[in-house]
Design an enzyme around this catalytic site. Structure first.
Site, PDB file in Angstrom:
ATOM      1  N   CYS A 438       0.820  -1.213   0.000  1.00  0.00           N
ATOM      2  CA  CYS A 438       0.000   0.000   0.000  1.00  0.00           C
ATOM      3  C   CYS A 438       0.854   1.263   0.000  1.00  0.00           C
ATOM      4  O   CYS A 438       0.461   2.270  -0.587  1.00  0.00           O
ATOM      5  CB  CYS A 438      -0.951  -0.011   1.196  1.00  0.00           C
ATOM      6  SG  CYS A 438      -0.123  -0.224   2.787  1.00  0.00           S
ATOM      7  N   HIS A 578      -2.250   0.856   7.209  1.00  0.00           N
ATOM      8  CA  HIS A 578      -2.566   1.025   5.791  1.00  0.00           C
ATOM      9  C   HIS A 578      -2.275   2.458   5.365  1.00  0.00           C
ATOM     10  O   HIS A 578      -2.587   3.418   6.078  1.00  0.00           O
ATOM     11  CB  HIS A 578      -4.039   0.691   5.541  1.00  0.00           C
ATOM     12  CG  HIS A 578      -4.421   0.736   4.095  1.00  0.00           C
ATOM     13  ND1 HIS A 578      -3.841  -0.085   3.160  1.00  0.00           N
ATOM     14  CD2 HIS A 578      -5.312   1.508   3.426  1.00  0.00           C
ATOM     15  CE1 HIS A 578      -4.378   0.170   1.965  1.00  0.00           C
ATOM     16  NE2 HIS A 578      -5.254   1.135   2.109  1.00  0.00           N
TER      17      HIS A 578
END
Length: 705
Positions: A438, A578
């Site tokens: 990510c 994330h």
């Protein structure tokens, strides 16, 4: 072993027989030493023809055994080779053709030998019958006993059940004696049996020893060779019952008892098994099947197709219902449709362009860098769409969970109305893959609008860390040492080397999560600052704080020369484990900055303002500063960033958005064409968004990875 118990070796097949056996168990050849011992009491010349005949038969049998070691007989119908004592063919059940046997008792003239041979022959007949046919089918069937409580099949020597520890049922002592003895003890027991008919050769359970198996696998088997029709029917039914029980036990081992306990917990109002099922990643939408309903044995409560939510509604478990709905996600997340997935060919060409723009600088700091400066932003045409199409577009494009966490739960972005409304610098969190890449995906999304599917940026990151370790390692070690001193602990050189090796390993492995040093190196590869707006604490799914996140702050390419880098930063967001790319809409009009700063805005240049302060007006930290650089953060930020102060007193950095490259502009145009088509159709909020359109995904990656 005593001398009397020493086995004798057959002179034909070399099988070792028990000392009291007068014939070989395999080839039925007589015991030669017995003939010699009998010759002591008779005339040796009368014994000569018998010994000669025995030797000739032995020679003939020896030649046949060399080609047929087990002396099997061939079926006259199907030519299948059966064991010598099999009465029927195992394949076609044809009767064996009778032929004169060289081992009949009439072949011998000695009375003792004849008597003993007849006993041996009768016993062998009782022992064989169906056994040697069965031996072709199954080489090993153990005499397991079935537990009366749990029906588990235990080994013969087990005194208690292995599963439930129930004592083994008592067996008739006389039968147990037979089962524990060998063949000689069996024959002795048959001869001296006092009860007529109870232990006759027909009704007595016989012992079978698999002599054709190796000694370590030899097993004793008990069966009734001759049985009535009712016994055969009972045996068949027992076999079917054993197969059924075996299948039931196998199914029980394959059952997910955590799931079934959760179902029972919902019915009984017990939340503990439900929480346990959800904590191990159980799916609340899982449905009961027919086999599971049968195992639960409560048809009034459970039915096929029921989920935990159905059971909670049926039995009015409101507390459990709220728990299940919070994990179920009743409002199903829409399928993501990002620009890079609308035109995959253009996205692949853009990634090739990025790979071609990667270069490696020579000198003391051999780090890779990108030659082009590109900043991705959302097209201003989005504001021309009606509210329904805009909502549909943002549902397809944005990471709603990350946007909510950064905006509402802890105001980290868009907390200033001056920036969001007056200066048009509202940030949007783009959706990307969450498989460990990510950070690299968000970095390329914030610049070129594509994912790092080819691992181009990851390879550049790993090679830069390895080849420029001589420069990067001292900076990293000094910064980490300062943090360790604040926490009042220290590490030796070996531990620092191990931690650095771990950072190198993570950088080179696709799918591995990255850390602060990787963001710092990434700023050098992009040759521009990276601003991370992130949560301060890492929390569990229950909302409990687990520790400091330490990702929020400013990462500057401090190891390059300032004139070699761009001052226009990119913005990333960090939530629980994330990263997301934070981009804004293109401003259409010229904005006048506060503090007397004016910036030219036109078709080729637009400016977005990124705050360098938190909501409580605390300056964002600058990472990986040395001891000499500490205390000069504001000066360093102004050296590497175009900083200014708004009328509201907010320190901001200017993000300059240049004209898009041709491939990126074409990709955005194809993406907008889809939503322009929606503008020409009547769409209601209740209509299914995917009922008449094609759903795009990211090569199997979902937003719930």
């Amino acid at each position: 072993m005593s001398e009397d118990e020493t086995k004798w070796t057959c002179n034909v097949c070399t099988f070792e027989n028990w000392p009291k056996s007068l014939k070989c168990t395999i080839c039925l050849s007589p015991k030669l030493s017995h003939l010699i011992s009998q010759g002591k009491s008779q005339d040796i010349y009368m014994m000569a023809p018998l010994i000669s005949e025995t030797c000739s038969d032995s020679t003939a049998q020896s030649s046949s055994i060399s080609s047929n070691p087990h002396n099997k007989w061939s079926c006259s119908v199907c030519t299948f080779m059966n064991w010598p004592r099999a009465a029927k063919c195992t394949q076609c059940s044809s009767q064996r053709k009778q032929s004169p046997s060289p081992t009949e008792p009439s072949n011998y003239t000695l009375s003792d030998l004849s008597n003993n041979a007849s006993v041996e022959s009768s016993t062998a007949c009782v022992l064989s019958d169906n056994y040697h046919n069965d031996r072709n089918k199954s080489w090993s069937r153990s005499i397991k006993w079935t537990c009366a409580s749990c029906t588990y099949e235990n080994w013969p020597k087990s005194v208690k059940c292995v599963l439930c520890h129930t004592p083994r049922p008592k067996i008739d002592q006389s039968c147990q004696t037979l089962c524990d003895g060998d063949e000689n003890r069996l024959r002795h027991r048959i001869n001296r049996c006092d009860v007529p008919g109870l232990y006759s050769p027909i009704n007595c359970p016989t012992i079978r020893r698999n002599d054709h198996l190796p000694p370590e696998t030899t097993e004793i088997q008990v069966s009734t060779p001759l049985a009535s029709a009712s016994d055969i029917s009972r045996t068949s039914n027992n076999y079917l019952e054993e197969c059924r029980l075996r299948n039931v036990r196998r199914n029980n081992r394959e059952v997910d008892w955590t799931w079934l306990n959760a179902c029972i917990g919902v019915v009984d109002g017990d939340a503990e098994p439900v929480i346990e099922y959800l904590s191990v990643g159980g799916d609340p939408a899982r449905q009961l099947n027919a086999n599971e309903v049968a195992l639960l044995k409560r048809p009034s409560a459970f039915d096929s197709g029921y989920t935990l939510v159905h059971l909670a509604i049926r039995f009015q478990r409101e507390d459990l219902l709220s728990l299940l709905l919070s994990h179920t996600g009743v409002t199903r997340t829409a399928a993501k449709r990002v620009p890079a997935d609308i035109s995959r060919t253009l996205a692949a060409d853009i990634r090739h362009m990025i790979a071609a723009s990667l270069k490696q600088r020579r000198g003391e700091f051999p780090c890779y860098f990108i030659t082009d400066c590109v900043t991705f932003s959302l097209p201003a045409e989005i504001e021309d769409f009606n509210s329904i199409v805009q909502e549909r577009l943002f549902d397809d494009l944005l990471d709603r969970d990350a946007q909510k966490e950064l905006e509402e739960e802890s105001p980290i972005i868009n907390w200033s109305l001056e920036l969001t409304e007056r200066l048009g610098s509202r940030l949007y969190a783009l959706w990307n893959r969450s498989a460990g890449d990510c950070l690299l995906d968000s970095a390329l999304q914030a610049t070129w609008g594509v994912f790092d599917r080819d691992n181009t940026l990851r390879r550049a990151l790993g090679e830069s860390l390895c080849e420029a370790a001589a420069v990067l390692y001292p900076r990293w070690k000094e910064a980490e040492t300062l943090q360790a001193n604040l926490l009042q602990f220290s590490l030796d050189e070996t531990q620092w080397q191990e931690d650095w090796a771990m950072l190198l390993s993570l950088a080179s492995q696709p799918g591995s999560a990255l850390e602060q040093m990787h963001i710092f190196t990434l700023a050098h590869i992009l040759r521009r600052p990276i601003i991370v707006y992130g949560v301060k604490y890492v929390k569990s799914f229950r909302g409990e704080a687990l520790g400091y996140a330490r990702f929020e702050g400013i990462y500057l390419p401090l190891l390059w020369e300032p004139n070699f880098c761009w001052k226009s930063p990119i913005a990333l967001g960090y939530t629980r484990g994330h990263f997301t790319a934070l981009v804004s809409l293109e401003p259409e009009t010229e904005d006048v900055l506060g503090a007397g700063a004016n910036t030219r805005s036109g078709d080729d240049l637009r400016v977005i303002f990124l705050p360098l302060m938190t909501v409580d007006h605390q300056r964002l930290p600058v990472h990986f500063l040395t001891q000499e650089e500490l205390g000069r953060e504001e000066e360093i930020m102004k050296q590497w960033l175009d900083c200014c102060v708004t009328e509201g007193g907010i320190l901001v950095a200017q993000q300059k958005i240049l004209k898009r490259p041709l491939l990126v502009a074409q990709m955005i145009e194809e993406w907008l064409a889809f939503y322009r088509g929606l503008m020409r159709r009547p769409i209601t909020r209740t209509s299914s968004p995917d009922s008449h359109t094609q759903v795009y995904s990211s090569d199997g990656d979902s937003d719930q990875e």
